[in-house]
Design a protein around this motif. Structure first.
Motif, PDB file in Angstrom:
ATOM      1  N   ALA A  13      26.186  36.447  47.516  1.00 31.96           N
ATOM      2  CA  ALA A  13      26.364  35.692  45.573  1.00 31.96           C
ATOM      3  C   ALA A  13      27.458  36.103  45.431  1.00 31.96           C
ATOM      4  CB  ALA A  13      25.930  37.290  45.280  1.00 31.96           C
ATOM      5  N   TRP A  14      28.124  34.766  44.346  1.00 32.91           N
ATOM      6  CA  TRP A  14      29.440  34.748  43.945  1.00 32.91           C
ATOM      7  C   TRP A  14      29.515  35.443  42.758  1.00 32.91           C
ATOM      8  CZ3 TRP A  14      33.375  31.644  45.467  1.00 32.91           C
ATOM      9  CH2 TRP A  14      32.813  30.954  46.854  1.00 32.91           C
ATOM     10  N   ILE A  15      30.603  36.093  42.336  1.00 38.42           N
ATOM     11  CA  ILE A  15      30.571  37.015  41.738  1.00 38.42           C
ATOM     12  C   ILE A  15      31.880  36.514  40.395  1.00 38.42           C
ATOM     13  CG2 ILE A  15      31.277  39.076  40.225  1.00 38.42           C
ATOM     14  CD1 ILE A  15      28.273  39.323  41.881  1.00 38.42           C
ATOM     15  N   THR A  16      31.983  36.031  39.518  1.00 41.62           N
ATOM     16  CA  THR A  16      33.109  35.765  38.683  1.00 41.62           C
ATOM     17  C   THR A  16      33.063  36.804  37.598  1.00 41.62           C
ATOM     18  OG1 THR A  16      32.809  33.627  38.716  1.00 41.62           O
ATOM     19  CG2 THR A  16      33.777  33.980  37.432  1.00 41.62           C
ATOM     20  N   ALA A  17      34.168  37.465  37.208  1.00 39.81           N
ATOM     21  CA  ALA A  17      35.195  38.055  35.580  1.00 39.81           C
ATOM     22  C   ALA A  17      35.418  37.924  35.125  1.00 39.81           C
ATOM     23  CB  ALA A  17      35.229  39.697  36.284  1.00 39.81           C
ATOM     24  N   GLU A  18      35.913  37.515  34.587  1.00 40.06           N
ATOM     25  CA  GLU A  18      36.747  37.234  33.395  1.00 40.06           C
ATOM     26  C   GLU A  18      37.824  38.586  32.521  1.00 40.06           C
ATOM     27  OE1 GLU A  18      37.755  34.523  29.279  1.00 40.06           O
ATOM     28  OE2 GLU A  18      36.303  35.150  30.051  1.00 40.06           O
ATOM     29  N   GLY A  19      39.210  38.570  33.141  1.00 40.09           N
ATOM     30  CA  GLY A  19      39.766  40.133  31.873  1.00 40.09           C
ATOM     31  C   GLY A  19      40.266  39.501  31.464  1.00 40.09           C
ATOM     32  N   TRP A  20      40.485  40.656  30.305  1.00 41.48           N
ATOM     33  CA  TRP A  20      40.819  41.176  29.466  1.00 41.48           C
ATOM     34  C   TRP A  20      42.348  40.206  28.522  1.00 41.48           C
ATOM     35  CZ3 TRP A  20      37.348  43.268  26.187  1.00 41.48           C
ATOM     36  CH2 TRP A  20      37.040  44.621  26.783  1.00 41.48           C
ATOM     37  N   ASP A  21      42.564  39.460  29.635  1.00 45.24           N
ATOM     38  CA  ASP A  21      44.172  38.379  29.129  1.00 45.24           C
ATOM     39  C   ASP A  21      43.476  37.069  29.714  1.00 45.24           C
ATOM     40  OD1 ASP A  21      43.695  38.518  32.206  1.00 45.24           O
ATOM     41  OD2 ASP A  21      45.757  39.163  32.613  1.00 45.24           O
ATOM     42  N   GLY A  22      41.874  37.118  29.475  1.00 45.38           N
ATOM     43  CA  GLY A  22      41.503  35.616  30.086  1.00 45.38           C
ATOM     44  C   GLY A  22      41.491  34.949  31.356  1.00 45.38           C
ATOM     45  N   SER A  23      42.379  35.706  32.774  1.00 43.30           N
ATOM     46  CA  SER A  23      41.779  34.938  33.858  1.00 43.30           C
ATOM     47  C   SER A  23      40.533  35.458  34.172  1.00 43.30           C
ATOM     48  CB  SER A  23      43.142  36.359  34.276  1.00 43.30           C
ATOM     49  OG  SER A  23      42.907  37.674  34.521  1.00 43.30           O
ATOM     50  N   PHE A  24      40.201  34.716  34.842  1.00 45.31           N
ATOM     51  CA  PHE A  24      39.047  35.037  35.344  1.00 45.31           C
ATOM     52  C   PHE A  24      39.510  35.142  37.262  1.00 45.31           C
ATOM     53  CE2 PHE A  24      38.561  31.933  32.864  1.00 45.31           C
ATOM     54  CZ  PHE A  24      37.338  32.315  32.136  1.00 45.31           C
ATOM     55  N   HIS A  25      38.734  35.910  38.047  1.00 44.48           N
ATOM     56  CA  HIS A  25      38.519  36.470  39.033  1.00 44.48           C
ATOM     57  C   HIS A  25      37.194  36.207  39.795  1.00 44.48           C
ATOM     58  CE1 HIS A  25      42.185  39.138  37.771  1.00 44.48           C
ATOM     59  NE2 HIS A  25      40.669  38.949  36.430  1.00 44.48           N
ATOM     60  N   GLN A  26      37.372  35.559  40.764  1.00 52.06           N
ATOM     61  CA  GLN A  26      35.935  35.574  41.518  1.00 52.06           C
ATOM     62  C   GLN A  26      36.060  36.005  42.999  1.00 52.06           C
ATOM     63  OE1 GLN A  26      36.042  31.234  41.960  1.00 52.06           O
ATOM     64  NE2 GLN A  26      34.791  31.477  40.069  1.00 52.06           N
ATOM     65  N   GLY A  27      34.906  36.188  43.744  1.00 49.71           N
ATOM     66  CA  GLY A  27      34.403  36.747  45.243  1.00 49.71           C
ATOM     67  C   GLY A  27      33.394  36.954  45.294  1.00 49.71           C
ATOM     68  N   THR A  28      32.875  36.944  46.295  1.00 46.05           N
ATOM     69  CA  THR A  28      32.119  36.819  47.262  1.00 46.05           C
ATOM     70  C   THR A  28      31.263  38.279  47.465  1.00 46.05           C
ATOM     71  OG1 THR A  28      32.560  36.451  49.355  1.00 46.05           O
ATOM     72  CG2 THR A  28      31.904  35.064  47.577  1.00 46.05           C
ATOM     73  N   ILE A  29      30.399  38.509  47.805  1.00 46.06           N
ATOM     74  CA  ILE A  29      29.665  39.672  48.238  1.00 46.06           C
ATOM     75  C   ILE A  29      28.162  39.942  48.943  1.00 46.06           C
ATOM     76  CG2 ILE A  29      28.718  40.328  46.096  1.00 46.06           C
ATOM     77  CD1 ILE A  29      28.648  43.683  47.120  1.00 46.06           C
TER      78      ILE A  29
END
Length: 50
Positions: A13-29
């Motif tokens: 599964a691909w996970i995408t999260a947006e930080g409070w500062d608008g930055s995006f972080h992606q990862g897999t699990i």
């Protein structure tokens, strides 16, 4: 989380999260780690969905 009809228990599964500062972080699990119950269900019933 929606799971595709052609998903397998060993998929990732691909996970995408947006930080409070608008930055995006992606990862897999691995699906097995994210949801062992879903992976187990796919092993038993997944082939009949395809």
């Amino acid at each position: 989380m929606p799971v595709r009809k052609d998903a397998g228990p060993d998929d990732t599964a691909w996970i995408t999260a947006e930080g409070w500062d608008g930055s995006f972080h992606q990862g897999t699990i691995a699906l097995e780690d994210a949801s062992p119950v879903t992976a187990h269900w796919l092993r038993r019933h997944g082939a009949s969905m395809r």
